[in-house]
Design a protein around this motif. Structure first.
Motif, mmCIF file in Angstrom:
data_model
loop_
_atom_site.group_PDB
_atom_site.id
_atom_site.type_symbol
_atom_site.label_atom_id
_atom_site.label_comp_id
_atom_site.label_asym_id
_atom_site.label_seq_id
_atom_site.Cartn_x
_atom_site.Cartn_y
_atom_site.Cartn_z
ATOM 1 N N ARG A 1 0.824 -1.209 0.000
ATOM 2 C CA ARG A 1 0.000 0.000 0.000
ATOM 3 C C ARG A 1 0.861 1.263 0.000
ATOM 4 O O ARG A 1 0.425 2.316 -0.468
ATOM 5 N N GLN B 1 1.158 2.744 -3.410
ATOM 6 C CA GLN B 1 -0.094 2.926 -4.138
ATOM 7 C C GLN B 1 -0.698 4.288 -3.818
ATOM 8 O O GLN B 1 -0.485 4.843 -2.734
ATOM 9 N N LEU C 1 -4.401 6.889 -4.490
ATOM 10 C CA LEU C 1 -5.848 6.836 -4.666
ATOM 11 C C LEU C 1 -6.232 7.200 -6.094
ATOM 12 O O LEU C 1 -5.640 8.116 -6.692
ATOM 13 N N TRP D 1 -7.361 1.711 -4.867
ATOM 14 C CA TRP D 1 -5.914 1.838 -4.695
ATOM 15 C C TRP D 1 -5.239 1.310 -5.956
ATOM 16 O O TRP D 1 -5.512 0.191 -6.388
#
Length: 485
Positions: free
Chosen positions: A56, A59, A61, A73
């Motif tokens: 994450r 990543q 949005l 994501w």
């Protein structure tokens, strides 16, 4: 595509310039000497080596056209580690107050929504040759389920770093608007839950916009009239866009001494110290206690509860509400009242022992604090006045790229109407307080920090009247006195 979960989306929706939804941690290191000393380049290399464990963190949005579904994501095709790991310095020899002023300004700024939602600052120039690492992560990023805090993965039990397999990560191509739109339509047709989330998202967005416009209008009228916004309580009120961070370092042996004399737990002693500090601080202010006898606090606690969302930490985090007796003049009575409040929680059999939490792999306090702040935000409507998150950490030294960490201070976020939050981390014989305050509403946050020390000393005095304590030394960049080093 991994769609943003409704709970995570709440933290994104409720963010404003006055309430950036992010957790932070200040870690102080002895960098070592020679070519292997911890510097910015070695920190970047360490993060590059470990970031694969938290996908994450690479990543960003991506919104869905027409907001027909929650954002997703996606891999950041332009991911630039140098953007996220930044270098800063204080004028040598940098003092603790200078470091905290820098930290206060950094945590006041929201994160860039177009990039992965985290930043780390390597701060040089502290006195005694030490360096600081300030990490800042959005609350939507770390949920303890799919993602733990990156800080949990950077520290090792030994100076020698663990050997890991090379990371051959390559970003996946971001979906185009048509793909996002098509996926949203399919999910809305096949999964009623997705459609319901989309409707709720739109409704909350409209309500939030209306609330923000109303609040701005009230603030504008108050400023035009030369009035300070009316307080909703002695320690509650509106937030500005600026923060003030205060740290306090104490020794775990003092808390054990108090626990042995009066019973209870280390957590009880910490909360009794917070209670005494609040009492003394409030009495220094013009409003004194203002008739306030108790401060309603939310204290996230670790529990074993199958009905709560499972985390990767081996327990769930739940809110526990406790009335801190700031109107009580006796430190022993304050301690026993706090202990009594937590006894019912212990009797349920759901509580998790502190030594179990401290034994979790890596430096788990960073993740626990992140989850704790999420719990406090979710419970906002239950009317508490203060959040206090206390997390036990390992009682052995940890290392980052060979450099020994000597202190770790949490910097908890503020929630709307709550200009004060307190985080506590125990680590390697120390108990470290991080106090976040609104810069305008609580301009005397340093006084509260001093009151923490005084409240702990008061408890020590009534626990061991004949004990001779060393005189306080001068402050250091670690946030301790020389006797604490």
């Amino acid at each position: 595509m991994d769609r943003v979960r409704p709970r995570d989306l709440t933290f994104l929706e409720e963010e404003s310039p006055e309430t950036p939804q992010q957790n932070a941690t200040i870690e102080i290191f002895e960098p070592g000497e020679g070519p292997d000393a911890l510097d910015h380049a070695r920190l970047v290399a360490l993060i590059r080596d470990r970031i694969a464990f938290v996908p994450r963190y690479r990543q960003r949005l991506q919104a869905v056209p027409g907001h027909l579904a929650n954002p997703v994501w996606v891999d950041d095709e332009k991911f630039d580690l140098a953007f996220h790991v930044r270098r800063s310095a204080l004028p040598r020899p940098g003092s603790s107050s200078q470091l905290l002023e820098l930290v206060s300004r950094i945590v006041s700024r929201p994160l860039d929504r177009t990039r992965p939602l985290w930043e780390i600052y390597f701060v040089e120039g502290l006195e005694d040759g030490r360096v600081a690492v300030l990490s800042k992560t959005h609350q939507a990023l770390v949920d303890g389920v799919h993602t733990v805090d990156l800080g949990q993965l950077l520290l090792d039990l030994q100076p020698e770093a663990r050997a890991l397999e090379p990371d051959d990560w390559a970003p996946r191509r971001s979906p185009n608007p048509a793909t996002l739109l098509g996926g949203a339509v399919r999910e809305n047709l096949t999964d009623p839950g997705v459609l319901l989330d989309s409707v709720r998202t739109g409704s909350r967005a409209l309500a939030r916009t209306a609330d923000q416009r109303s609040e701005r209008a009230r603030s504008f009228l108050a400023a035009a009239a030369g009035r300070r916004p009316k307080s909703r309580g002695v320690i509650n009120g509106p937030l500005s866009q600026q923060r003030r961070v205060v740290t306090v370092a104490t020794r775990l042996t003092d808390y054990r001494l108090i626990r042995e004399a009066h019973g209870g737990t280390i957590n009880d002693v910490v909360l009794a110290t917070v209670t005494g500090a609040l009492r003394a601080w409030l009495m220094t202010r013009a409003e004194s206690l203002g008739g306030l006898r108790q401060v309603r606090a939310v204290v996230p606690v670790s529990v074993i509860d199958e009905e709560l969302e499972a985390t990767s930490l081996g327990s769930q985090i739940a809110a526990h509400f406790v009335d801190l007796p700031v109107g009580e003049p006796s430190p022993i009575v304050r301690l026993h009242q706090v202990s009594y409040s937590f006894q019912a929680h212990k009797d349920t059999g759901r509580s998790v022992a502190a030594n179990r939490l401290a034994g979790i792999a890596g430096f788990a306090p960073t993740t626990f604090h992140a989850i704790g702040s999420r719990v406090a935000a979710i419970e906002l409507r239950k009317g508490y006045q203060l959040s206090v998150t206390n997390v036990p950490g390992p009682q052995a030294p940890l290392y980052a790229a060979g450099a020994r960490m000597v202190a770790s201070y949490p910097v908890p976020p503020l929630t709307p109407g709550h200009p004060l939050a307190i985080g506590v981390t125990s680590y390697d014989g120390g108990v470290y307080y991080g106090i976040t305050a609104d810069r305008d509403w609580i301009p005397d946050a340093e006084v509260l920090g001093a009151c923490v020390r005084e409240a702990l000393d008061e408890l020590i005095d009534v626990s061991s009247p004949t004990r001779q304590r060393a005189p306080r030394g001068r402050r250091t960049t670690k946030g301790t006195s020389k006797r604490d080093s």
